[in-house]
Design a protein around this motif. Structure first.
Motif, mmCIF file in Angstrom:
data_model
loop_
_atom_site.group_PDB
_atom_site.id
_atom_site.type_symbol
_atom_site.label_atom_id
_atom_site.label_comp_id
_atom_site.label_asym_id
_atom_site.label_seq_id
_atom_site.Cartn_x
_atom_site.Cartn_y
_atom_site.Cartn_z
ATOM 1 N N PRO A 53 0.746 -1.398 0.101
ATOM 2 C CA PRO A 53 -0.427 0.184 -0.153
ATOM 3 C C PRO A 53 0.796 1.203 0.108
ATOM 4 C CG PRO A 53 -0.932 -1.477 1.589
ATOM 5 C CD PRO A 53 0.441 -2.382 0.896
ATOM 6 N N ALA A 54 0.446 2.521 -0.709
ATOM 7 C CA ALA A 54 1.754 3.341 -0.779
ATOM 8 C C ALA A 54 1.956 3.873 1.030
ATOM 9 C CB ALA A 54 0.495 4.789 -2.411
ATOM 10 N N SER A 55 0.508 3.883 1.706
ATOM 11 C CA SER A 55 0.458 4.344 2.836
ATOM 12 C C SER A 55 1.470 4.022 3.842
ATOM 13 C CB SER A 55 -0.991 4.483 3.720
ATOM 14 O OG SER A 55 -1.388 2.957 3.690
ATOM 15 N N PHE A 56 1.849 2.692 3.124
ATOM 16 C CA PHE A 56 2.945 2.441 3.933
ATOM 17 C C PHE A 56 5.017 2.991 3.746
ATOM 18 C CE2 PHE A 56 2.016 -2.341 5.231
ATOM 19 C CZ PHE A 56 -0.019 -1.845 5.382
ATOM 20 N N LEU A 57 4.256 3.416 3.028
ATOM 21 C CA LEU A 57 6.225 4.520 2.216
ATOM 22 C C LEU A 57 6.195 5.722 2.858
ATOM 23 C CD1 LEU A 57 5.391 4.328 -1.772
ATOM 24 C CD2 LEU A 57 6.265 3.014 -0.696
ATOM 25 N N PRO A 58 7.490 5.296 3.554
ATOM 26 C CA PRO A 58 8.662 6.071 3.753
ATOM 27 C C PRO A 58 7.839 8.011 3.354
ATOM 28 C CG PRO A 58 10.127 5.028 2.851
ATOM 29 C CD PRO A 58 8.423 4.628 2.608
ATOM 30 N N LEU A 59 6.771 8.567 3.052
ATOM 31 C CA LEU A 59 7.530 9.103 2.138
ATOM 32 C C LEU A 59 5.788 10.431 3.056
ATOM 33 C CD1 LEU A 59 6.590 8.166 -1.683
ATOM 34 C CD2 LEU A 59 8.660 9.288 -0.147
ATOM 35 N N GLU A 60 6.602 11.706 2.898
ATOM 36 C CA GLU A 60 5.692 12.718 3.854
ATOM 37 C C GLU A 60 4.542 12.706 2.995
ATOM 38 O OE1 GLU A 60 5.815 17.719 5.035
ATOM 39 O OE2 GLU A 60 7.404 16.851 3.847
ATOM 40 N N GLY A 61 3.116 12.413 4.094
ATOM 41 C CA GLY A 61 1.909 12.817 3.049
ATOM 42 C C GLY A 61 1.229 11.103 3.365
ATOM 43 N N SER A 62 2.347 10.538 2.871
ATOM 44 C CA SER A 62 1.762 9.503 2.662
ATOM 45 C C SER A 62 0.718 8.287 3.703
ATOM 46 C CB SER A 62 3.236 7.735 2.793
ATOM 47 O OG SER A 62 3.789 7.833 4.067
ATOM 48 N N GLU A 63 0.309 8.790 4.436
ATOM 49 C CA GLU A 63 -0.452 8.044 5.770
ATOM 50 C C GLU A 63 -1.698 8.502 5.042
ATOM 51 O OE1 GLU A 63 1.005 11.925 7.557
ATOM 52 O OE2 GLU A 63 2.099 10.199 6.273
ATOM 53 N N VAL A 64 -2.073 9.598 4.272
ATOM 54 C CA VAL A 64 -3.596 9.840 3.938
ATOM 55 C C VAL A 64 -4.013 9.073 2.378
ATOM 56 C CG1 VAL A 64 -2.754 12.114 5.272
ATOM 57 C CG2 VAL A 64 -2.513 11.926 3.257
ATOM 58 N N VAL A 65 -2.796 8.262 2.295
ATOM 59 C CA VAL A 65 -3.368 8.205 0.636
ATOM 60 C C VAL A 65 -4.367 6.964 0.889
ATOM 61 C CG1 VAL A 65 -1.977 7.127 -1.743
ATOM 62 C CG2 VAL A 65 -0.857 8.855 0.484
ATOM 63 N N GLY A 66 -3.695 6.171 1.896
ATOM 64 C CA GLY A 66 -4.678 4.653 1.445
ATOM 65 C C GLY A 66 -3.965 3.403 0.901
ATOM 66 N N ALA A 67 -4.630 3.019 1.074
ATOM 67 C CA ALA A 67 -4.560 1.351 0.494
ATOM 68 C C ALA A 67 -4.118 1.153 -0.550
ATOM 69 C CB ALA A 67 -5.041 0.418 0.739
ATOM 70 N N MET A 68 -3.802 2.341 -1.790
ATOM 71 C CA MET A 68 -3.741 2.252 -3.125
ATOM 72 C C MET A 68 -2.195 1.205 -3.427
ATOM 73 S SD MET A 68 -2.900 5.149 -5.955
ATOM 74 C CE MET A 68 -1.177 5.349 -5.308
ATOM 75 N N ALA A 69 -2.314 0.421 -4.618
ATOM 76 C CA ALA A 69 -1.589 -0.788 -4.365
ATOM 77 C C ALA A 69 -0.045 -0.077 -4.675
ATOM 78 C CB ALA A 69 -1.519 -1.821 -4.545
ATOM 79 N N MET A 70 0.987 0.175 -4.271
ATOM 80 C CA MET A 70 2.373 0.617 -5.540
ATOM 81 C C MET A 70 3.384 0.027 -5.339
ATOM 82 S SD MET A 70 4.047 4.438 -4.804
ATOM 83 C CE MET A 70 5.360 4.542 -5.643
ATOM 84 N N SER A 71 4.184 -0.281 -6.235
ATOM 85 C CA SER A 71 4.939 -1.550 -6.159
ATOM 86 C C SER A 71 6.956 -0.294 -6.268
ATOM 87 C CB SER A 71 5.988 -1.933 -8.140
ATOM 88 O OG SER A 71 4.535 -2.962 -8.346
ATOM 89 N N ALA A 72 7.260 -1.050 -5.510
ATOM 90 C CA ALA A 72 9.310 -0.126 -4.757
ATOM 91 C C ALA A 72 9.599 -1.176 -5.446
ATOM 92 C CB ALA A 72 9.301 0.135 -3.948
ATOM 93 N N VAL A 73 10.997 -0.940 -5.096
ATOM 94 C CA VAL A 73 12.473 -1.497 -5.397
ATOM 95 C C VAL A 73 13.366 -1.996 -4.523
ATOM 96 C CG1 VAL A 73 14.539 -2.151 -7.105
ATOM 97 C CG2 VAL A 73 12.020 -0.975 -8.463
#
Length: 211
Positions: free
Chosen positions: A157-177
């Motif tokens: 989930p994008a909300s799991f990413l260590p980015l400022e404000g990411s906590e408000v995005v919700g469970a939108m899936a995002m791929s990372a490397v």
């Protein structure tokens, strides 16, 4: 003890008999189990087995082992069935790829068996599905066994990413490397995905500012 394996010697290799698998049941406190998990899945921390659940099962499918002096490479197809267990991403990995206080709880689940391939000193992860904070996290990629260098594609989930404000995005899936040693990972995103997420964050911030 008591494990039988059917093999055949052909040229410079010992290899499995086609279509024959060998399985071994291991307790979580078994030294062999500890070795297997620390070598093949060091970034996943198994905390305990669910009471009454099946033991961990290691299944060896096709394999080829070179005899001494051979220049051929070893390979193996392995399935690890953890059964019901309590697990989490190892803290050294999660601290490098997850936002603070997200996805770090111990989670009890009956995971699907993990399918691994070992070739040329690398273990490849076909697809590993984990639940973190009740959200799906899918891991694919490989790790070099000697150096523990990883090259993982992680969908979370994008909300799991260590980015400022990411906590408000919700469970939108995002791929990372994830690259580097699993215990000191470097997380990156494609510029297109990062820009898309940034725009969504800006829109959400604007919506909150207007209220």
């Amino acid at each position: 003890q008591g494990l039988g394996v059917q093999i055949m010697l052909e040229g410079d290799v010992v290899q499995s008999v086609g279509g024959v698998t060998s399985s071994l049941d291991l307790g979580l406190d078994d030294p062999l189990c500890t070795d297997v998990l620390s070598i093949l899945l060091p970034w996943l921390e198994i905390v305990e087995k669910t009471e009454g659940s099946e033991p961990i099962r290691l299944t060896l499918g096709e394999f080829t082992l070179p005899v001494e002096g051979s220049k051929l490479s070893a390979r193996a197809e392995i399935t690890i069935d953890l059964g019901g267990d309590s697990y989490r991403l190892h803290p050294l990995l999660s601290e490098g790829i997850l936002r603070t206080n997200v996805g770090r709880d111990v989670y009890e689940d009956d995971l699907d068996p993990f399918k691994l391939s070992v070739r040329l000193g690398r273990v490849a992860y076909e697809e590993i599905l984990l639940l973190l904070d009740d959200e799906e996290c899918v891991i694919r990629g490989e790790m070099t066994i000697d150096t523990q260098e990883v090259s993982l594609d992680v969908q979370l989930p994008a909300s799991f990413l260590p980015l400022e404000g990411s906590e408000v995005v919700g469970a939108m899936a995002m791929s990372a490397v994830v690259r580097g040693q699993w215990s000191n990972p470097q997380l990156s995103f494609s510029s297109e995905m990062f820009e898309s997420l940034r725009k969504q964050l800006d829109l959400l911030r604007g919506a909150f500012d207007d209220e």
